[in-house]
Design a protein around this motif. Structure first.
Motif, short mmCIF file in Angstrom:
data_model
loop_
_atom_site.label_atom_id
_atom_site.label_comp_id
_atom_site.label_asym_id
_atom_site.label_seq_id
_atom_site.Cartn_x
_atom_site.Cartn_y
_atom_site.Cartn_z
N PRO A 1 4.08 12.22 -1.33
CA PRO A 1 5.49 12.52 -1.07
C PRO A 1 6.14 11.46 -0.18
O PRO A 1 5.50 10.94 0.74
N ASP A 2 7.39 11.13 -0.46
CA ASP A 2 8.08 10.06 0.24
C ASP A 2 8.06 10.26 1.75
O ASP A 2 8.32 11.35 2.26
N GLY A 3 7.73 9.18 2.46
CA GLY A 3 7.74 9.20 3.92
C GLY A 3 6.47 9.71 4.56
O GLY A 3 6.38 9.75 5.80
N ARG A 4 5.45 10.04 3.76
CA ARG A 4 4.23 10.64 4.32
C ARG A 4 2.99 9.76 4.19
O ARG A 4 1.91 10.15 4.61
N ALA A 5 3.12 8.58 3.65
CA ALA A 5 1.94 7.73 3.42
C ALA A 5 1.27 7.33 4.73
O ALA A 5 1.94 6.97 5.70
N LYS A 6 -0.06 7.39 4.74
CA LYS A 6 -0.85 7.02 5.90
C LYS A 6 -1.76 5.84 5.56
O LYS A 6 -2.19 5.68 4.41
N VAL A 7 -2.06 5.06 6.58
CA VAL A 7 -3.03 3.97 6.46
C VAL A 7 -4.09 4.16 7.53
O VAL A 7 -3.75 4.30 8.72
N VAL A 8 -5.34 4.18 7.14
CA VAL A 8 -6.45 4.30 8.08
C VAL A 8 -6.85 2.91 8.55
O VAL A 8 -7.03 2.00 7.74
N ALA B 1 0.82 -1.21 0.00
CA ALA B 1 0.00 0.00 0.00
C ALA B 1 0.86 1.26 0.00
O ALA B 1 0.57 2.22 -0.73
N ARG B 2 1.92 1.25 0.80
CA ARG B 2 2.80 2.42 0.82
C ARG B 2 3.51 2.60 -0.52
O ARG B 2 3.61 3.72 -1.04
N ALA B 3 4.00 1.49 -1.08
CA ALA B 3 4.68 1.59 -2.38
C ALA B 3 3.73 2.12 -3.45
O ALA B 3 4.11 2.96 -4.27
N TRP B 4 2.50 1.62 -3.45
CA TRP B 4 1.50 2.12 -4.40
C TRP B 4 1.25 3.61 -4.17
O TRP B 4 1.14 4.39 -5.13
N GLY B 5 1.15 4.00 -2.90
CA GLY B 5 0.91 5.41 -2.59
C GLY B 5 1.99 6.31 -3.14
O GLY B 5 1.70 7.39 -3.69
N TYR B 6 3.25 5.89 -3.03
CA TYR B 6 4.36 6.71 -3.52
C TYR B 6 4.50 6.63 -5.04
O TYR B 6 4.70 7.66 -5.71
N ARG B 7 4.41 5.43 -5.60
CA ARG B 7 4.75 5.23 -7.00
C ARG B 7 3.59 5.45 -7.96
O ARG B 7 3.82 5.74 -9.14
N ASP C 1 -2.56 12.31 1.74
CA ASP C 1 -1.45 11.41 2.04
C ASP C 1 -1.91 10.00 2.40
O ASP C 1 -1.09 9.15 2.77
N THR C 2 -3.20 9.74 2.32
CA THR C 2 -3.72 8.42 2.66
C THR C 2 -3.51 7.45 1.50
O THR C 2 -3.99 7.70 0.39
#
Length: 392
Positions: free
Chosen positions: A120-127, A109-115, A178-179
């Motif tokens: 922005p790198d380092g800011r991904a959130k998961v609810v 999920a984080r990789a998808w959020g960034y790529r 950032d989610t």
């Protein structure tokens, strides 16, 4: 038999030492039989030593058990293809345990959020949802609200936002630019078989689709037939972006877990970015393939629906007679015990003395999750023993 002097004390088991098992029954070291109403927290959906699953394991044991993913095996691709078809997805990322599947889902999920989404790198959130149980690794307990799992194990991993389970409006309000994902259990198992309001999963799917956020469903306990459907999300006709699977996928024989999704999501990972020495090993793949083939017939799901309705009717009759509430979905029930009768732990101890194995959670709740192989008459007997325990 020896005690547990050399076993780390991270569990507090009932005073039963299991030495054998078949179907819905186990036998202790002294030869006494017990009806297993827990089924390894749904890892034994198809019963102890299910013949089809054992046959698949034995056949593979005669050939090869481990290659590591440094090489291909002739068992992995057929398993992945069958599981992808069952889930209606493109790709399968095999792992071993449920917690590993959750950790993998978070990474994806984080990789998808960034790529893909461009966070922005380092800011991904998961609810995530309050009352959740996704495992006990340090990252996962970072967003747990269970003090036993969390207290004293920090510092914790940032990047998680908690909202009430079942509250779609709160979930929508928690999502921002950032989610990357929403991670929930369609039904909260460890919390006591907590079922969200009707329509909640549909709203989660609508919200995540509208806001360009992944919907990650932790079906490690609830999936693979337990609720009377292949996946618990099927109850509302919802398809998440990622399924997290485990427990029953290994047929009670070996640990098998998987993250299942489409190319657009799982395809974000490349070689070297995630892995496991044992993930997708030939033995696990053979066992997992047997499980998928069994589920593809639909007979196990139908059996869970029919037996679950029978169990629910039996349990609802106990409300007001030592039970304050019952929540049943498929062959899965949370039973809240009146404190005047005793704690959940005390009730499970008394049940064990009568030959029924179950598990308590959160003080006053006990859970029934028997193998789907159980017979209606065996359910009758189990609930009769519970009734006798409640009556004192």
């Amino acid at each position: 038999m020896t005690g547990e002097a050399h076993v780390a004390r991270n569990y507090a088991p009932l005073d039963v030492t299991i030495a054998g098992g078949e179907g819905a029954w186990v036998t202790d070291a002294d030869g006494r039989r017990y009806l297993d109403m827990l089924a390894g927290y749904s890892a034994l959906n198809f019963g102890h030593r299910n013949p089809e699953i054992v046959r698949a394991a034995m056949d593979q044991l005669q050939r090869v058990t481990l290659t590591s993913r440094a090489f291909r095996s002739d068992a992995l691709e057929p398993f992945a293809a069958a599981l992808a078809e069952l889930a209606g997805k493109d790709l399968v990322l095999p792992m071993n345990t449920g917690a590993e599947a959750v950790e993998t889902g978070i990474k994806v999920a984080r990789a998808w959020g960034y790529r893909v989404k461009g966070i922005p790198d380092g800011r991904a959130k998961v609810v995530v949802a309050a009352g959740n149980f996704h495992g006990r690794t340090t990252t996962i307990v970072s967003f747990s609200d269970d003090p036993e799992a969390r207290d004293g194990f920090g510092p914790f991993t940032p990047g998680f936002v908690t909202v009430p389970f079942g509250d779609a409006d709160a979930l929508a309000a928690a999502i921002d630019d950032d989610t990357a994902a929403v991670l929930i259990e369609p039904i909260q198992g460890e919390a006591g078989i907590v079922v969200p309001p009707d329509g909640y999963l549909r709203r989660v799917r609508e919200i995540t689709s509208e806001r360009n956020v992944l919907f990650v469903a932790d079906e490690i306990q609830s999936g693979l037939g337990r609720t009377g459907h292949t996946f618990a999300c099927d109850r509302e006709g919802v398809v998440p972006d990622l399924y997290l699977l485990g427990k029953a996928l290994g047929g009670g024989v070996v640990p098998v877990s998987a993250v299942v999704g489409d190319e657009a999501v799982l395809g974000v990972l490349g070689p070297g970015q995630h892995g496991s020495t044992f993930g997708g090993n030939p033995l696990a793949a053979a066992v997992g393939h047997a499980v998928v083939d069994m589920l593809a017939t639909g007979t196990w799901q139908e059996r869970a629906r029919q037996l679950g309705a029978h169990l629910d009717a039996l349990l609802q009759a106990l409300v007001g007679h030592g039970v304050t509430e019952v929540r049943t979905v498929g062959l899965w029930a949370g039973i809240d015990i009146d404190p005047a009768v005793g704690t959940g732990r005390e009730v499970t101890e008394r049940l064990a003395s009568r030959g029924v194995l179950a598990k308590d959670t959160h003080g006053q709740t006990i859970r029934f999750a028997p193998p789907l192989t159980i017979r209606a008459t065996e359910l009758d007997w189990a609930v009769e023993q519970l009734q006798l325990v409640l009556a004192g």
